[in-house]
Design a protein around this motif. Sequence first.
Motif, short mmCIF file in Angstrom:
data_model
loop_
_atom_site.label_atom_id
_atom_site.label_comp_id
_atom_site.label_asym_id
_atom_site.label_seq_id
_atom_site.Cartn_x
_atom_site.Cartn_y
_atom_site.Cartn_z
N LEU A 100 0.84 -1.18 0.00
CA LEU A 100 0.00 0.00 0.00
C LEU A 100 0.88 1.24 0.00
CD1 LEU A 100 -2.57 -1.29 2.60
CD2 LEU A 100 -3.24 -0.41 0.37
N THR A 101 0.44 2.25 -0.71
CA THR A 101 1.23 3.48 -0.78
C THR A 101 0.96 4.42 0.39
OG1 THR A 101 -0.44 4.59 -2.14
CG2 THR A 101 1.30 3.35 -3.30
N PHE A 102 0.10 4.00 1.33
CA PHE A 102 -0.18 4.82 2.51
C PHE A 102 -0.52 3.89 3.67
CE2 PHE A 102 -4.18 3.88 0.61
CZ PHE A 102 -5.15 3.93 1.60
N ASP A 103 -0.58 4.47 4.88
CA ASP A 103 -0.81 3.70 6.10
C ASP A 103 -2.30 3.72 6.44
OD1 ASP A 103 -0.82 2.48 8.55
OD2 ASP A 103 0.63 3.83 9.49
N LEU A 104 -2.93 2.56 6.44
CA LEU A 104 -4.36 2.47 6.74
C LEU A 104 -4.67 2.86 8.19
CD1 LEU A 104 -5.33 -0.86 4.94
CD2 LEU A 104 -5.91 1.45 4.21
N ASP A 105 -3.67 2.84 9.06
CA ASP A 105 -3.90 3.19 10.46
C ASP A 105 -3.88 4.70 10.70
OD1 ASP A 105 -4.23 0.59 11.43
OD2 ASP A 105 -2.07 0.28 11.55
N THR A 106 -3.56 5.47 9.68
CA THR A 106 -3.57 6.92 9.84
C THR A 106 -4.97 7.41 10.17
OG1 THR A 106 -1.77 7.15 8.24
CG2 THR A 106 -3.08 9.11 8.69
N VAL A 154 -0.78 -1.64 -4.63
CA VAL A 154 0.06 -1.93 -5.79
C VAL A 154 0.25 -3.44 -5.91
CG1 VAL A 154 2.28 -1.56 -6.91
CG2 VAL A 154 1.23 0.28 -5.58
N VAL A 155 -0.21 -3.98 -7.02
CA VAL A 155 -0.07 -5.40 -7.34
C VAL A 155 1.18 -5.56 -8.19
CG1 VAL A 155 -1.17 -7.40 -8.40
CG2 VAL A 155 -2.58 -5.66 -7.26
N PRO A 156 2.16 -6.35 -7.76
CA PRO A 156 3.45 -6.40 -8.47
C PRO A 156 3.33 -6.88 -9.92
CG PRO A 156 3.59 -7.48 -6.32
CD PRO A 156 2.14 -7.21 -6.57
N LYS A 157 4.29 -6.50 -10.71
CA LYS A 157 4.36 -6.95 -12.10
C LYS A 157 4.63 -8.44 -12.13
CE LYS A 157 7.92 -6.27 -14.70
NZ LYS A 157 8.99 -5.65 -15.51
N GLY A 158 4.30 -9.06 -13.24
CA GLY A 158 4.60 -10.47 -13.45
C GLY A 158 5.00 -10.69 -14.90
N ASP A 159 5.02 -11.93 -15.32
CA ASP A 159 5.37 -12.23 -16.70
C ASP A 159 4.31 -11.75 -17.68
OD1 ASP A 159 7.68 -13.44 -15.81
OD2 ASP A 159 6.79 -15.45 -15.77
#
Length: 331
Positions: free
Chosen positions: A7-13, A22-27
């Motif tokens: 996640l690009t931010f903190d859900l506990d904020t 962000v779902v990582p790249k793959g083949d």
Amino acid sequence: MSKTPYLTFDLDTPGMSTGHLVVPKGDDCEAISLPVFSLNKGEGPRLLVTGGNHGNELEGPIVARRLVDWLPKVQTCGRVIIVPMLNLPAVQAWSQDSPIDGLNLNRVFPGRADGSVTERIADAVSRLLLPMADTVFDLHSFGPTWDCPPSVVTHPIGDVDLMAKTLRMAEAFKLPVTLLWEHPDTKGMFDTWVHSQGKVFVCAEFGGGTVNAEALAIYESGLRNGLIALGLVDGKAECPTFRQRKASKTLETLLSDELKSPARGIFEPRCSVLDEVSQGGLIGVIYPVDSLSADAIDIRAPTTSIVCAVKSGIHVEVNQKVAFLARPLKP
């Protein structure tokens, strides 16, 4: 670039936050960033709201996006996380399944970190979002080729206490139908995975056919009722008006209630949703398309039932579903 979802931010904020999962790249594709909204008001219920699990069911993303607009003004406690477009590639392609790997996101949970993109999305949600919630509202519709009343759906759950809690939560939406659906294909479904962790999962099937303003108002009202029932917002829940009626039915549909076409042809519905039909009542007609001399084929109700969903006029193949019947749920 990270090989694990993040996640690009903190859900506990505290307060309102926006960012991305962000779902990582793959083949098969580059990394995918799913917009995420979080409103953290401290102690209280923890809710995850998702739309766009199926990319051709756009009522969910629309209502989820509306929720982002008005929730900050009314939420009183707890935390709500909203992901309006869970399967972004499918939404962009207006397709139930992903155009990248051809998979149905709602059949691959909990996903795989080293899998194809749909499996990686499920893995990211399972790892990073689901642990932050006690309840999940997954916003669907029955799809563009069906007529279906706004409904809240759950499947049979072996845990009796969880089944009762889930049904109570579903009924709190006060949509025209609360449906206990004996579904033949629950492996890998989002709700099956959530239920296995002892959490309440409600699938809102926001009708079918075309997206329109009247329907969206009903869906939004139902979602607000669910938030009121959880105690996340104040207010009094009300049944929305659907086809000039204010009523909510709790029904069940079994595998035997799925009516299928015995032949290829054009299906003409001869009933409407929520119609009560007697045994032998006419549900629809199949017109063969390769002959004008062939007789039309009647599709009739095997038992006295309530019409839960019926296919729009469309060409169907042999053994394709054309209607779902139901009956009042016994206590």
